[in-house]
Design an enzyme around this catalytic site. Structure first.
Site, mmCIF file in Angstrom:
data_model
loop_
_atom_site.group_PDB
_atom_site.id
_atom_site.type_symbol
_atom_site.label_atom_id
_atom_site.label_comp_id
_atom_site.label_asym_id
_atom_site.label_seq_id
_atom_site.Cartn_x
_atom_site.Cartn_y
_atom_site.Cartn_z
ATOM 1 C CB CYS A 2 31.125 59.817 -101.448
ATOM 2 S SG CYS A 2 31.426 58.988 -100.215
ATOM 3 N NE ARG A 27 29.814 65.675 -103.563
ATOM 4 C CZ ARG A 27 28.660 65.638 -103.682
ATOM 5 N NH1 ARG A 27 28.239 66.682 -104.168
ATOM 6 N NH2 ARG A 27 28.257 64.792 -102.115
ATOM 7 C CD1 TRP A 73 35.969 63.167 -96.628
ATOM 8 C CD2 TRP A 73 34.210 61.614 -95.260
ATOM 9 N NE1 TRP A 73 35.859 62.940 -95.225
ATOM 10 C CE2 TRP A 73 35.237 62.309 -94.684
ATOM 11 C CE3 TRP A 73 33.383 60.760 -94.356
ATOM 12 C CZ2 TRP A 73 34.780 63.085 -93.479
ATOM 13 C CZ3 TRP A 73 33.002 61.285 -93.180
ATOM 14 C CH2 TRP A 73 34.004 61.912 -92.356
ATOM 15 C CG ASN A 99 27.708 60.334 -100.720
ATOM 16 O OD1 ASN A 99 27.720 60.314 -100.184
ATOM 17 N ND2 ASN A 99 27.238 61.572 -101.948
ATOM 18 N N GLY A 100 27.141 57.277 -98.889
ATOM 19 C CA GLY A 100 26.386 57.029 -97.896
ATOM 20 C C GLY A 100 26.632 55.684 -96.964
ATOM 21 C CD GLU A 487 32.631 80.901 -90.016
ATOM 22 O OE1 GLU A 487 32.454 80.045 -89.782
ATOM 23 O OE2 GLU A 487 33.676 80.832 -91.393
ATOM 24 C CE LYS A 491 36.039 78.867 -93.026
ATOM 25 N NZ LYS A 491 34.995 79.282 -93.328
ATOM 26 C CD GLU A 494 36.886 75.657 -91.983
ATOM 27 O OE1 GLU A 494 36.488 74.105 -92.190
ATOM 28 O OE2 GLU A 494 36.768 76.406 -92.353
ATOM 29 C CG HIS A 510 34.482 83.749 -66.703
ATOM 30 N ND1 HIS A 510 34.113 83.632 -65.125
ATOM 31 C CD2 HIS A 510 33.847 84.546 -67.417
ATOM 32 C CE1 HIS A 510 33.360 84.691 -65.163
ATOM 33 N NE2 HIS A 510 34.128 85.537 -66.691
ATOM 34 C CE LYS A 609 31.936 74.188 -100.018
ATOM 35 N NZ LYS A 609 32.021 75.125 -98.802
HETATM 36 C C1 F6R Z 1 33.531 75.497 -92.573
HETATM 37 C C2 F6R Z 1 32.025 74.732 -93.614
HETATM 38 C C3 F6R Z 1 31.773 73.756 -92.373
HETATM 39 C C4 F6R Z 1 30.233 73.703 -93.310
HETATM 40 C C5 F6R Z 1 29.203 73.205 -92.315
HETATM 41 C C6 F6R Z 1 27.896 73.088 -92.630
HETATM 42 O O1 F6R Z 1 34.416 76.430 -93.687
HETATM 43 O O2 F6R Z 1 32.203 74.845 -94.745
HETATM 44 O O3 F6R Z 1 31.469 73.622 -91.613
HETATM 45 O O4 F6R Z 1 29.453 75.255 -92.625
HETATM 46 O O5 F6R Z 1 29.546 71.585 -93.162
HETATM 47 O O6 F6R Z 1 27.692 73.130 -94.587
HETATM 48 P P1 F6R Z 1 26.209 73.322 -95.360
HETATM 49 O O7 F6R Z 1 26.005 74.705 -94.731
HETATM 50 O O8 F6R Z 1 26.244 73.038 -96.914
HETATM 51 O O9 F6R Z 1 25.113 72.979 -93.855
#
Ligand code: F6R
Length: 614
Positions: A2, A27, A73, A99-100, A487, A491, A494, A510, A609
């Protein structure tokens, strides 16, 4: 998650709102809307992108110098034109974006329904605007800010809201609890937004609204702030934004993610600037120095974070335990907050967060604070909620990260945590002078080495083409590179929507080994010096089952080259620093695969985001 933008002043509000909503697109959202006030109130909202809202509104009346906008969102109610914000009171006079999550919305809705209110949407937000209307009707002649404040005292949950009222036409009320809001102060005008990105092109003077505060803005009048619960007047703390408009543009790259991947040599160097000198043999973090006594007495470090930031936390566990010999526990913030954890005043709780607004991380910190631990933030977004609630901290200085998939913030976090581990190791006497010096020299070379890895882009793009149609992928790593396997897998899933799993290489036998066949690409990070022989065995095990191996190896490697299908050679460095190099090819690999699969790289479906709700 949002986005809110609002304007009141002498200019036409609509273009400011639309531009602001575009800035907030990163976002994550699934519908967008605006409300404009010019005698009457007009609300335009659309499911889908901001561009669809623009198309819908283009031949409508767009006049008005007061307005509010929103990217939604979906939480309560599906993404559609009705559930999109803004929402209006029953008489249509009051309009609100939110937002919330209003947790007690069902109870409020029932009570309001009994009083004759009817609702058009499935949202919790619409309940709030009706509640405000109800309070306004109950207390005649109360100023709007007071009506909204009283309404909010009846609300349980997290929110950032802005409200306008046809009967008080120049004023905007903004309030927040747990969700962020920034107020920009221009010349006889005010801007309000979820973060500074829509504001920076208009003014550099901002006030970060505090948690539990409500503000009232009106052109040519002073900004008024009060606390929601106690109704106490607050003095606004005006700050200067340290953000440039170019940082919010793609700068010639097709996607923000690609731009941000390429920015890493600079962002890593920026993170280290002024904090380390190999020449003079020191490393220093202001926040650690400030809290030197607490760090000296600490018996344990607990790390609370989510997603990619949690992966950075896992690397920190290796770094801090290996170099500084201080026990570290890494927790998903979302679990820590609900599991009655044992935290004492001898603990230091590190919050790692790009946005500084992640609801779960904030909640975990609150618990840690209540239990007396020192809370320390490792944050990118300057002035964010986590940065402001911690006792001390270090910014990673990566600059705004717009691509939803975190890249430069991750390497910034790992760089900062490496500096922290080195600083603690030196203070605790757990590292030899020679090794300390060697690591200082090596870490200063990392930006240049990351630059070298970027040159592998074409080869990585080629490999991406070979595996772009896979349905699944496995990522394996050991030691410092196990979190990099996690990681890399995150990547890929997502942004390209390919199912991927990250595993410690030795754990493969395992369970996950059952998945391996000729259709399964297996990305193995094999740069470790300490477990090299063991990793070779893991690669052999994959090959024996016809898996396709893509190996990230150290330059000049001979053994793995003989058995892997593809090898990506990255520069040599000291083992604790390898994550900073080995993650880069994995970022590029997932980027290219996502582009080839025609995915929306910067705004992957369903993701946000800034995850400001739990
Ligand atoms: C993945 C990604 C998310 C954030 C997670 C935490 O690429 O960006 O997994 O790492 O939502 O967000 P922050 O770092 O803003 O607390």
């Amino acid at each position: 998650m949002c986005g809110i933008v609002a304007y009141t002043g002498p200019k036409k509000a609509y273009p400011i709102l639309i531009k602001g909503l575009q800035r907030l697109e990163y976002r994550g959202y699934d519908s967008a809307g605006v409300a404009l006030l010019n005698g009457d109130i007009r609300v335009y909202k659309r499911k889908g992108k901001v561009s669809e809202l623009e198309d819908f509104a283009k031949d409508k009346n767009l006049s008005g110098s007061v307005g509010i906008g929103h990217t939604r969102w979906a939480t309560h109610g599906k993404p559609d034109n009705i559930n999109a914000h803004p929402h209006q009171s029953g008489d249509g006079n009051i309009v609100l974006v939110h937002n919330g999550i209003i947790e007690n919305y069902a109870v409020l809705k029932e009570a309001l329904s009994e009083n004759g209110h009817t609702f058009k949407s499935e949202t919790d937000t619409e309940v709030l605007v009706h509640l405000i209307e109800e309070i306004q009707n109950q207390y005649n002649n109360l100023p709007l800010e007071e009506v909204v404040r009283v309404a909010l005292t009846k609300v349980i949950g997290a929110y950032a809201i802005v409200v306008i009222d046809k009967k008080d036409p120049d004023k905007i009320i903004a309030a927040r609890r747990q969700s962020p809001l920034v107020i920009g102060i221009g010349e006889d005008e005010y801007y309000i937004a979820s973060d500074a990105t829509p504001i920076v092109e208009h003014t550099k003077h901002v006030v970060y609204l505090g948690d539990g505060e409500i503000a009232s803005v009106e052109p040519k009048k002073e900004l008024q702030i009060k606390t929601i619960d106690e109704n106490e007047t607050q003095i606004p703390a005006i700050q200067e934004l340290d953000m440039k408009i170019e940082q919010l543009e793609k700068g010639g790259y097709d996607y923000f993610m690609l731009k941000e991947i390429h920015e890493q040599p600079k962002s890593i160097a920026d993170c280290m600037r002024g904090r380390i000198s190999a020449e003079d043999g020191w490393v220093l973090l202001g926040g650690v120095e400030e809290q030197a006594k607490k760090f000296a007495e600490a018996e344990r470090i607990i790390i609370a974070s989510c997603g990619t930031s949690w992966h950075a936390g896992l690397i920190a566990e290796y770094l801090i335990e290996d170099l500084a010999r201080l026990p570290v526990e890494v927790e998903y913030a979302s679990e820590l907050r609900y599991r009655n954890p044992i935290i004492t005043d001898k603990d230091i709780v590190l919050a790692i967060s790009q946005s500084g607004e992640t609801a779960d991380t904030l909640a975990a910190l609150q618990i840690a604070k209540e239990k007396g631990a020192l809370i320390y933030g490792i944050v990118n977004a300057v002035g964010s909620s986590i940065a402001r609630m911690t006792d001390a901290g270090s910014y990673i200085h990566a600059g705004p990260e717009i691509g939803v998939a975190s890249t430069k913030a991750f390497t910034g976090q790992v760089t900062l945590l490496t500096l922290m581990a080195l600083s603690l190791a030196k203070k605790r006497g757990t590292i030899t002078d020679e090794y300390f010096q060697k690591l200082l020299v090596e870490i200063e070379k990392i930006p240049g080495k990351v630059e070298q890895v970027m040159k592998l882009n074409e080869q990585i793009e080629y490999i991406a083409g070979e595996i772009q149609h896979a349905n699944n992928a496995l990522y394996l790593g050991r030691g410092y590179n196990f979190p990099i396997a996690l990681e890399g897998a995150l990547k890929l899933k997502e942004i390209s929507y390919i199912h991927a799993e990250g595993y410690p290489a030795a754990e493969m036998k395992h369970g996950p080994i059952a998945l391996i066949d000729e259709n399964m690409p297996v990305v193995v990070i094999c740069t470790n010096k300490s477990a090299y022989e063991k990793i070779i065995s893991n690669v052999q095990e994959v090959k024996a089952r016809k898996g396709m191996v893509i190996a990230i190896v150290t330059e000049g490697d001979k053994e793995i080259k003989k058995i892997a299908d593809y090898t990506i050679e990255i520069p040599d460095t000291e083992e604790p620093l390898t994550p900073l190099l080995s993650v880069i090819p994995l970022q590029l690999l997932s980027y290219h695969i996502a582009v080839m699969r025609e995915c929306n790289v910067d705004q992957p479906r369903n993701l946000a985001k800034s995850v400001t709700v739990e």
